[in-house]
Design a protein around this motif. Structure first.
Motif, PDB file in Angstrom:
ATOM      1  N   THR A 100      -3.116 -21.548  70.449  1.00 55.31           N
ATOM      2  CA  THR A 100      -2.536 -22.912  70.705  1.00 55.31           C
ATOM      3  C   THR A 100      -0.919 -22.806  70.821  1.00 55.31           C
ATOM      4  N   THR A 101      -0.500 -23.161  71.592  1.00 52.30           N
ATOM      5  CA  THR A 101       0.969 -22.997  71.863  1.00 52.30           C
ATOM      6  C   THR A 101       1.660 -23.956  71.310  1.00 52.30           C
ATOM      7  N   THR A 102       3.189 -23.977  71.306  1.00 52.55           N
ATOM      8  CA  THR A 102       3.849 -25.241  70.544  1.00 52.55           C
ATOM      9  C   THR A 102       3.587 -26.053  71.449  1.00 52.55           C
ATOM     10  N   ARG A 103       3.180 -26.171  72.691  1.00 53.81           N
ATOM     11  CA  ARG A 103       3.099 -27.608  73.534  1.00 53.81           C
ATOM     12  C   ARG A 103       1.535 -27.866  73.216  1.00 53.81           C
ATOM     13  N   PHE A 104       0.973 -27.561  72.027  1.00 53.75           N
ATOM     14  CA  PHE A 104      -0.398 -27.873  71.973  1.00 53.75           C
ATOM     15  C   PHE A 104      -1.394 -27.667  73.171  1.00 53.75           C
ATOM     16  N   ASN A 105      -1.201 -26.643  73.712  1.00 50.10           N
ATOM     17  CA  ASN A 105      -2.108 -26.373  74.994  1.00 50.10           C
ATOM     18  C   ASN A 105      -2.955 -25.288  74.289  1.00 50.10           C
ATOM     19  N   ILE A 106      -4.293 -24.885  74.608  1.00 49.48           N
ATOM     20  CA  ILE A 106      -5.304 -24.196  74.115  1.00 49.48           C
ATOM     21  C   ILE A 106      -5.417 -22.970  75.259  1.00 49.48           C
TER      22      ILE A 106
END
Length: 120
Positions: A100-106
Motif C-alpha cells: 500500500t503506497t503513500t497514496r493508498f494504492n495497493i
C-alpha cells in the motif's frame, strides 16, 4: 515509486545453503504479503513461499522443511533461508510484495530476480 532490491543468489553445491534477501524502498505506507517465487528454465513461475503481515506462512510442498521465509517489518525486508538445496531448486528467484503506497494504492511489486544455481 517503490523499488525492490534482491540479493543473495549464487552457485552452491547440492546439500548447501543460501539466504536470499529483498528490501523494499520508496513511497511505502505498509507492506501486506511478502513472498518468493521462482522460475526454472522452460517452466512457469511458481510460488515458493509467502508470509502475511501477521506472520502466517505458506510454502510450496517441494520446499517444506527445507526453506524458511521470514520478514523484518522495520526494514521492509523479506528473507528466504534455503537449506539442503537440490539441483531442481536451480531457478531465478523473484521477490514479490503487495504494498500500500503513500497514496493508498495497493500494488503488486516484483523484484528483478536473482539466480540460484545448485550444482556440483
Amino acid at each position: 515509486q517503490v523499488q525492490l532490491a534482491e540479493s543473495g543468489g549464487g552457485l552452491v553445491q547440492p546439500g548447501g545453503s543460501l539466504r536470499l534477501s529483498c528490501a523494499a524502498s520508496g513511497n511505502i505506507f505498509t507492506i501486506n504479503t511478502m513472498g518468493w517465487y521462482r522460475q526454472a528454465p522452460g517452466k512457469e513461475r511458481e510460488l515458493v513461499a509467502e508470509v502475511a503481515v501477521g506472520g502466517s506462512t505458506n510454502y510450496a510442498d517441494s520446499v517444506k522443511d527445507r526453506f524458511t521465509i521470514s520478514r523484518d517489518n522495520a526494514k521492509n525486508t523479506v528473507y528466504l533461508q534455503m537449506n539442503s538445496l537440490k539441483p531442481e531448486d536451480t531457478a531465478i528467484y523473484y521477490c514479490k510484495m503487495i504494498i500500500t503506497t503513500t497514496r493508498f494504492n495497493i500494488i503488486h511489486y516484483w523484484g528483478e530476480g536473482t539466480l540460484v544455481t545448485v550444482s556440483a
